[in-house]
Write a protein that holds these residues in place. Sequence first.
Motif, PDB file in Angstrom:
ATOM      1  N   GLY A  56       0.802  -1.227   0.000  1.00 36.02           N
ATOM      2  CA  GLY A  56       0.000   0.000   0.000  1.00 36.02           C
ATOM      3  C   GLY A  56       0.825   1.262   0.000  1.00 36.02           C
ATOM      4  N   HIS A  57       1.912   1.269  -0.808  1.00 38.31           N
ATOM      5  CA  HIS A  57       2.817   2.409  -0.992  1.00 38.31           C
ATOM      6  C   HIS A  57       3.852   2.539   0.131  1.00 38.31           C
ATOM      7  CE1 HIS A  57       0.599   4.854  -4.259  1.00 38.31           C
ATOM      8  NE2 HIS A  57       0.038   3.667  -4.193  1.00 38.31           N
ATOM      9  N   ILE A  58       3.797   1.684   1.145  1.00 37.08           N
ATOM     10  CA  ILE A  58       4.720   1.808   2.278  1.00 37.08           C
ATOM     11  C   ILE A  58       6.161   1.533   1.870  1.00 37.08           C
ATOM     12  CG2 ILE A  58       5.404   0.750   4.485  1.00 37.08           C
ATOM     13  CD1 ILE A  58       2.465   0.525   5.185  1.00 37.08           C
ATOM     14  N   ILE A  59       6.378   0.527   1.025  1.00 34.14           N
ATOM     15  CA  ILE A  59       7.753   0.166   0.642  1.00 34.14           C
ATOM     16  C   ILE A  59       8.428   1.330  -0.085  1.00 34.14           C
ATOM     17  CG2 ILE A  59       9.168  -1.381  -0.761  1.00 34.14           C
ATOM     18  CD1 ILE A  59       7.151  -3.600  -0.145  1.00 34.14           C
ATOM     19  N   GLY A  60       7.733   1.930  -1.045  1.00 31.33           N
ATOM     20  CA  GLY A  60       8.304   3.064  -1.769  1.00 31.33           C
ATOM     21  C   GLY A  60       8.515   4.276  -0.873  1.00 31.33           C
ATOM     22  N   ALA A  61       7.577   4.510   0.033  1.00 31.18           N
ATOM     23  CA  ALA A  61       7.712   5.647   0.960  1.00 31.18           C
ATOM     24  C   ALA A  61       8.889   5.431   1.907  1.00 31.18           C
ATOM     25  CB  ALA A  61       6.421   5.824   1.748  1.00 31.18           C
ATOM     26  N   ASN A  62       9.055   4.193   2.408  1.00 30.42           N
ATOM     27  CA  ASN A  62      10.213   3.880   3.250  1.00 30.42           C
ATOM     28  C   ASN A  62      11.521   4.109   2.500  1.00 30.42           C
ATOM     29  OD1 ASN A  62       8.758   3.121   5.534  1.00 30.42           O
ATOM     30  ND2 ASN A  62       8.791   0.945   5.063  1.00 30.42           N
ATOM     31  N   GLU A  63      11.561   3.629   1.254  1.00 31.60           N
ATOM     32  CA  GLU A  63      12.771   3.757   0.433  1.00 31.60           C
ATOM     33  C   GLU A  63      13.155   5.222   0.250  1.00 31.60           C
ATOM     34  OE1 GLU A  63      15.493   1.571  -2.422  1.00 31.60           O
ATOM     35  OE2 GLU A  63      14.071   0.853  -0.936  1.00 31.60           O
ATOM     36  N   THR A  64      12.158   6.063   0.020  1.00 36.14           N
ATOM     37  CA  THR A  64      12.422   7.495  -0.148  1.00 36.14           C
ATOM     38  C   THR A  64      12.934   8.101   1.158  1.00 36.14           C
ATOM     39  OG1 THR A  64      10.635   7.649  -1.792  1.00 36.14           O
ATOM     40  CG2 THR A  64      11.399   9.712  -0.809  1.00 36.14           C
ATOM     41  N   TYR A  65      12.271   7.773   2.241  1.00 36.97           N
ATOM     42  CA  TYR A  65      12.583   8.354   3.548  1.00 36.97           C
ATOM     43  C   TYR A  65      13.992   7.980   4.014  1.00 36.97           C
ATOM     44  CZ  TYR A  65      11.735   9.774   8.431  1.00 36.97           C
ATOM     45  OH  TYR A  65      11.791  10.376   9.663  1.00 36.97           O
ATOM     46  N   LYS A  69      -0.462   4.133  13.330  1.00 35.17           N
ATOM     47  CA  LYS A  69       0.761   3.381  13.628  1.00 35.17           C
ATOM     48  C   LYS A  69       0.762   1.990  12.978  1.00 35.17           C
ATOM     49  CE  LYS A  69       1.724   5.760  17.991  1.00 35.17           C
ATOM     50  NZ  LYS A  69       0.805   6.873  17.772  1.00 35.17           N
ATOM     51  N   GLN A  70       0.535   1.973  11.680  1.00 29.10           N
ATOM     52  CA  GLN A  70       0.525   0.718  10.941  1.00 29.10           C
ATOM     53  C   GLN A  70       1.905   0.054  10.970  1.00 29.10           C
ATOM     54  OE1 GLN A  70      -0.907   1.023   6.930  1.00 29.10           O
ATOM     55  NE2 GLN A  70      -0.340  -1.069   6.386  1.00 29.10           N
ATOM     56  N   PRO A  71       1.972  -1.258  11.227  1.00 28.43           N
ATOM     57  CA  PRO A  71       3.257  -1.963  11.210  1.00 28.43           C
ATOM     58  C   PRO A  71       3.947  -1.837   9.854  1.00 28.43           C
ATOM     59  CG  PRO A  71       1.546  -3.348  12.180  1.00 28.43           C
ATOM     60  CD  PRO A  71       0.849  -2.149  11.597  1.00 28.43           C
ATOM     61  N   GLY A  72       5.262  -1.767   9.880  1.00 27.49           N
ATOM     62  CA  GLY A  72       6.046  -1.694   8.647  1.00 27.49           C
ATOM     63  C   GLY A  72       6.461  -0.293   8.256  1.00 27.49           C
ATOM     64  N   ILE A  73       5.882   0.711   8.897  1.00 26.48           N
ATOM     65  CA  ILE A  73       6.228   2.095   8.576  1.00 26.48           C
ATOM     66  C   ILE A  73       7.554   2.478   9.227  1.00 26.48           C
ATOM     67  CG2 ILE A  73       5.606   4.485   9.109  1.00 26.48           C
ATOM     68  CD1 ILE A  73       2.741   3.800   8.561  1.00 26.48           C
ATOM     69  N   LYS A  74       8.459   3.012   8.414  1.00 28.88           N
ATOM     70  CA  LYS A  74       9.760   3.459   8.910  1.00 28.88           C
ATOM     71  C   LYS A  74       9.933   4.966   8.717  1.00 28.88           C
ATOM     72  CE  LYS A  74      11.830  -1.032   7.822  1.00 28.88           C
ATOM     73  NZ  LYS A  74      12.845  -1.752   7.008  1.00 28.88           N
ATOM     74  N   PHE A  75       8.854   5.627   8.372  1.00 24.56           N
ATOM     75  CA  PHE A  75       8.934   7.058   8.067  1.00 24.56           C
ATOM     76  C   PHE A  75       8.077   7.874   9.029  1.00 24.56           C
ATOM     77  CE2 PHE A  75       5.667   5.130   5.313  1.00 24.56           C
ATOM     78  CZ  PHE A  75       4.539   5.808   5.757  1.00 24.56           C
TER      79      PHE A  75
END
Length: 350
Positions: A91-100, A123-129
């Motif tokens: 749900g776009h998290i991987i790309g957003a993490n990569e950018t961040y 606070k969805q799991p997997g978010i690093k940003f």
Amino acid sequence: MVYPNPSTSRNGRRGGKRMLKKFLPGTVLFLLIPLISHAQDYAFFKGKVISYIVATKPGGGYDAYARLIGKYMQKYIPGSTVIVKNIPGAGHIIGANETYLAKPDGLTIGTFNTGLIYSQILKQPGIKFDLTRYSWIGKASSDLRVLIVGSKTPYKTIKDLIASKEPVKFAASGVGSSAYNETIMIAEALGANIKVIPGYSGREGEMAILRGEVAGTNGAYTGLVSFIKTGEARVLLQIGAKKHKDLPHVPLASELKVSPKGAALFKLIEAINELGRLTGAPPNVVPNRLAVLREAYKKALNDPGFLKEAQMMALDLDPAFGEDVAKMMKEAVNQPPENVNLLRSLIKFE
């Protein structure tokens, strides 16, 4: 006694000229320093590749905006090459993490959907940003949201959808995306029996409608307009501050009679989607390089060629830039407790 005016006396004029000769070179140098420095900031990008991360597969609305914006940003950063890099998933998290998490050197920027605002709030799991810490460059539009169904389904109006006794399947991209979160919120606001089926990225949701796997989907009008115009889908509802010029007979969510809870959900969707088609960079980008990216982005979105191509591609534009977007993002993320509790009661990350 009358003293001679230095500015009119011969000696005064000579002295003034000497002072002027001493003063002018220093003044010119002082005035040129910012210009020289700015030129050096642009020189950094010469011969460099700027990666423009798109957090979804090729072919969707985010991809279309990024490729067009990247093309014109490259024009305004001489000697650079802007390459679109599709990094879909979660749900776009991987790309957003990569950018961040990228190096903050000004050579990585990215775009992803506003559903991540809900994800961060909950606070969805997997978010690093942290969305409030990105180096925001700009946003290209305000995303009018539309609820669509296949033209071969029995749902002619939003009332037909609400009246359905059987669960109505709606496609969405990954859990946590705008389509996923907002379809749940719309179903609750309408009291409709909608079942969200995640996992459809890019144009896959539209293909699923054509195959009859699902009845419909929810998303930005700009991302769905080409599919709608084929006649294979009909729009049942639009969510935004005003009706789109293409949809004069489709009701706005604000026109419906819903519960106070439903009205609050629609208002939240509308507010968050003001931040449509974002572009950001990692936190703490070197300030002068961030200024170059922001300047190039703003020039790109005002370029006559860009505007002409955007119109041809039916890409709606409602841009904002730099710190204005940063401020809008902080306001969107910092929701009052009642809104946070409402979202928590509806959206579960399983």
